[in-house]
Design a protein around this motif. Sequence first.
Motif, PDB file in Angstrom:
ATOM      1  N   GLY A 189      43.874 -42.696  16.091  1.00  0.00           N
ATOM      2  CA  GLY A 189      43.672 -44.100  16.406  1.00  0.00           C
ATOM      3  C   GLY A 189      44.699 -45.010  15.774  1.00  0.00           C
ATOM      4  O   GLY A 189      45.215 -45.931  16.412  1.00  0.00           O
ATOM      5  N   TYR A 190      45.039 -44.755  14.488  1.00  0.00           N
ATOM      6  CA  TYR A 190      46.041 -45.607  13.845  1.00  0.00           C
ATOM      7  C   TYR A 190      47.464 -45.072  14.014  1.00  0.00           C
ATOM      8  O   TYR A 190      48.430 -45.662  13.545  1.00  0.00           O
ATOM      9  N   SER A 191      47.586 -43.935  14.713  1.00  0.00           N
ATOM     10  CA  SER A 191      48.892 -43.287  14.840  1.00  0.00           C
ATOM     11  C   SER A 191      49.924 -44.149  15.548  1.00  0.00           C
ATOM     12  O   SER A 191      51.117 -44.074  15.255  1.00  0.00           O
ATOM     13  N   THR A 192      49.481 -44.993  16.496  1.00  0.00           N
ATOM     14  CA  THR A 192      50.438 -45.746  17.301  1.00  0.00           C
ATOM     15  C   THR A 192      50.902 -47.048  16.669  1.00  0.00           C
ATOM     16  O   THR A 192      51.777 -47.715  17.211  1.00  0.00           O
ATOM     17  N   PHE A 193      50.307 -47.458  15.548  1.00  0.00           N
ATOM     18  CA  PHE A 193      50.745 -48.745  14.985  1.00  0.00           C
ATOM     19  C   PHE A 193      51.006 -48.740  13.484  1.00  0.00           C
ATOM     20  O   PHE A 193      51.424 -49.754  12.931  1.00  0.00           O
TER      21      PHE A 193
END
Length: 446
Positions: free
Chosen positions: A389-393
């Motif tokens: 979930g936090y991988s993209t930002f």
Amino acid sequence: MERSLKNVLVVSFGFLLLFTAYGGLQSLQSSLYREEGLGVTALSTLYGGVLLSSMFLPPLLIKKFGCKWTIVVSMCCYVAFSLGNFYASWYTLIPTSILLGLGAAPLWSAQCTYLTIMGNTEAKKVGKVGRDVVNQYFGIFFLIFQSSGVWGNLISSLVFGQTPTQEAIPEEQLLSCGASDCLMATAPTNSTQRPSQTLIYTLLGIYTGSGVLAVLLIALFLEPIKDAQQKSEGEKKSSFWSTLLSTFKLLRDKRLRLLVLLPMYSGFEQAFLAGDYTRSYTTCALGIQFVGYVMICFSATNSLCSVLYGRLSQYTGRKALYGLALLLWKPHPDQLAVFFVFSGLWGVADAVWQTQNNVLYGVLFEKNKEAAFANYRLWEALGFVIAFGYSTFLCVYIKLYILLGVLSLTMLAYGIVEYLEAKNQGRPVVAEQTKPTEEAETETVM
């Protein structure tokens, strides 16, 4: 060959075939489908499905269909995911990711329950300690199963290796690789260009065929098994709602509440390897054709070490060192060997989590195996969902700090459980080897 060992091998090779396909696909998702973060979103959605199914489905399906047919039905969900990759879009990958997620928790819970019951049965027959035989069976399983990463990634590397040689990666791009990567989550680069559609279809065809063979192997050759302890304890049949909520009821056990960080960290570290190491280190600096080869190192060391570890607490500290090293390392194509060294060392440490965690849950919660393993998959899935979930930002270096923080808390919580068990029983949970526990009798259905 004794019957129990034969069944352990059937389960092991079934999972080998299934995860040869899925493991290879998972390693490539973040690199192959970078547009608008589709690959990482698919993985996050997938583990969201695992999270939901872990809450309710495993105890229900195992009670209704038994371990064997729960495994068969769940494997079909994995085959559907392979089929969804033939025309990868938001309308195909997301639904099939959810379907796979719904099948994953029952699959692993049924597998863990099956091996635990089989190990306890064999131990009772030969007069050994139950946990010793269960540990041995999980070691055999993970030795064979973890090699799926070798074969799956070797296949993808050989297929994609036919891609024409790509131009040299510019130095300015290399500066943003590794821990410094903050913008690559959705931005395409020369080094991450997709292979030709023909090569992708070839790879997906091989993976789908491997998944179908796995389903047939389990359906035709695995013997059904029932837990006679549960059968005798309750001719008193559990109500539907009691079975449905059994996963949550087990959280009343203080030991389980302390141990939830073990599977959660497992999700964090596997998500980092599959989503960030493959993309921000390997693909960024070397190109997508090297992802398979680098992951082979991880899978090979993971497989070999799975049968060697006897205690969880001996080696967990190693990952802290790897995390710190990844923070400082600036990946560059000239350092080719380092990419393989890090993935290999990660596999050495990961072998502990994938073998000993399952044994620990099976031993501590022997009378509630299905609910215990469902909890394991639930919290592991939560770790995956949060990490993807936090991988993209988030920048990679922040993710590494999160990994180190969660690892520290996990080691502390596990130490408390060992202390409580030593205080209650006079010896640590994992180290205890002297006193047999009450083993669940089993009944093989002919």
